[in-house]
Design an enzyme around this catalytic site. Structure first.
Site, PDB file in Angstrom:
ATOM      1  N   LYS A  77      17.158   4.715 -18.188  1.00  0.00           N
ATOM      2  CA  LYS A  77      15.569   4.495 -17.767  1.00  0.00           C
ATOM      3  C   LYS A  77      15.018   4.655 -19.100  1.00  0.00           C
ATOM      4  O   LYS A  77      15.228   5.122 -19.915  1.00  0.00           O
ATOM      5  CB  LYS A  77      15.014   5.590 -16.944  1.00  0.00           C
TER       6      LYS A  77
ATOM      7  N   GLY B 222       1.880   5.307   5.515  1.00  0.00           N
ATOM      8  CA  GLY B 222       1.836   4.166   4.324  1.00  0.00           C
ATOM      9  C   GLY B 222       2.182   3.048   4.479  1.00  0.00           C
ATOM     10  O   GLY B 222       3.288   2.766   5.162  1.00  0.00           O
ATOM     11  N   VAL B 223       1.232   2.200   4.575  1.00  0.00           N
ATOM     12  CA  VAL B 223       1.525   0.419   4.923  1.00  0.00           C
ATOM     13  C   VAL B 223       1.225  -0.332   3.785  1.00  0.00           C
ATOM     14  O   VAL B 223       0.471  -1.367   4.062  1.00  0.00           O
ATOM     15  CB  VAL B 223       0.792   0.112   6.308  1.00  0.00           C
TER      16      VAL B 223
ATOM     17  N   ASN C 108       3.133  -2.885   0.540  1.00  0.00           N
ATOM     18  CA  ASN C 108       3.796  -3.867   0.545  1.00  0.00           C
ATOM     19  C   ASN C 108       5.237  -4.026   1.273  1.00  0.00           C
ATOM     20  O   ASN C 108       5.637  -4.619   2.318  1.00  0.00           O
ATOM     21  CB  ASN C 108       4.025  -4.570  -0.700  1.00  0.00           C
TER      22      ASN C 108
ATOM     23  N   TYR D 254       4.677  -2.731   5.313  1.00  0.00           N
ATOM     24  CA  TYR D 254       4.357  -3.711   5.918  1.00  0.00           C
ATOM     25  C   TYR D 254       5.379  -4.783   6.378  1.00  0.00           C
ATOM     26  O   TYR D 254       5.567  -5.139   7.590  1.00  0.00           O
ATOM     27  CB  TYR D 254       3.298  -4.477   5.282  1.00  0.00           C
TER      28      TYR D 254
END
Length: 364
Positions: free
Chosen positions: A80, A180-181, A183, A186
């Site tokens: 990372k 939570g919707v 990307n 969805y």
């Protein structure tokens, strides 16, 4: 902070400090483990309180990527990068070009990607200096937006968890509460809707909720109500640490399976839901579709091949559940063991990663 003591405790391989006065670059690359292959992990840009906080974040995130990549079945280790700075004000072309040259200097030991505070455009600048970067623009052979792929992996992993809880992996008629919707969520909801699931959704953004209601016939609830709704599966797809002392007692679901990172606030909360008989799909196993997808770029991206690999999230969740039963431990512990067992088997069969990853990138 006693850096070498920390690195020794968790068996890190390398910590690289990168500085460029002209561009203002101050970056820290942490390479945790390259037993399985070159270290893959994104570049995060953030306004850290101190240099020590940045070092700790880089080290912690690199170790997490080792486990994520290993559990996903990838021939990649964990690494990372964190860049110290405000991503809204401090970015410039020279910074990412300079950083790309540092990555090139590692000669394949580390491969980067997009993360919090960085974008595809930033990855394109890094790509000007090195091939050891993924998540670049599709024009350069990238996989593009990873959200649909991540969502498909979560959907597959949810089905595997459902099979353990309900005796079938069919989600038809199941009620799924989605927190939570965005990307990823969805696109996950699209798969669930097509299979005939009933959706209950919430989000702090009204337009996201409205889209799910209009497109999938979802029922909308207030964010504070999502934990206590009557449902079969709870899918956390927003913030982390949402499985905690306040929420556990409200959850009525038999399965917890969602896209959010770091869902357990503390490990004891994983113990608590295990004792309640809830089937939990560990987050870094079920949401690995994105990293599986970008990893395919190292071979010359092929969408069909990548999606076939992402389907294996189902098998990975099944394997975690098998280990949990075998060792009589919660699934979050089993996920770590699955990753550790794979790394240890490879460590016993070969030495540290040879020639800095050349065998992968030479296939391009």
């Amino acid at each position: 902070m006693k850096i070498f003591s920390y690195m020794e405790k968790y068996d890190y391989e390398q910590l690289v400090f990168c500085q460029d006065e002209v561009s203002g670059l101050k970056a820290i690359i942490a390479i945790h483990d390259t037993t399985l292959g070159p270290a893959l992990g994104g570049t995060r840009m953030w306004t850290y309180e101190s240099e020590e906080a940045a070092i700790e974040d880089a080290l912690r995130l690199a170790r997490g990527m080792t486990y994520k990549n290993a559990a996903a079945g990838l021939n990649l280790g964990g690494g990372k990068t964190v860049i110290i700075g405000d991503p809204r004000k401090d970015k410039n072309e020279e910074m990412f070009r300079a950083f790309g040259r540092y990555i090139q200097g590692l000669n394949g030991r580390y491969i980067t990607a997009e993360d919090v505070g960085t974008t595809v455009a930033d990855m394109d600048l890094i790509h000007e200096e090195t091939d050891y970067v993924t998540g670049i623009s599709p024009a350069f052979g990238s996989s593009g937006n990873p959200s649909p792929v991540t969502a498909y992996g979560v959907y597959r992993g949810m089905k595997a968890a459902a099979k353990e809880a309900f005796g079938t992996d069919s989600l038809e008629g199941k009620t799924i509460a989605v927190q939570g919707v965005g990307n990823v969520a969805y696109n996950m909801c699209k798969h669930l809707h097509e299979e005939g699931a009933n959706l209950i959704v919430t989000d702090i953004h009204k337009e996201s909720v409205d889209r799910a209601v209009n497109d999938f016939g979802a029922k909308a609830v207030d964010p504070s109500e999502i934990y206590s709704v009557d449902c079969d599966i709870f899918a956390p797809c927003a913030l982390g640490a949402i499985i905690n002392d306040e929420t556990i007692s409200q959850i009525k679901a038999k399965v917890i399976a969602g896209a959010a990172n770091n869902q357990l606030k503390e490990t004891r909360h994983g113990d608590a839901i295990h004792e309640m008989g809830i089937v939990y799909a560990p987050d870094y196993v079920i949401n690995a579709g994105g990293v599986i997808n970008v990893a395919d770029e190292l071979y010359g991206y092929n969408s069909e091949r990548a999606m076939k690999k992402v389907e294996q999230v189902y098998n990975n969740v099944e394997r975690v559940i098998e280990i949990a039963k075998r060792d009589n431990v919660p699934t979050y512990v089993a996920a770590d063991r699955m990753a550790e067992e794979r790394i240890e088997k490879m460590r016993r069969s070969r030495s540290q990663f040879l020639q800095n990853g050349q065998h992968i990138l030479s296939r391009r």
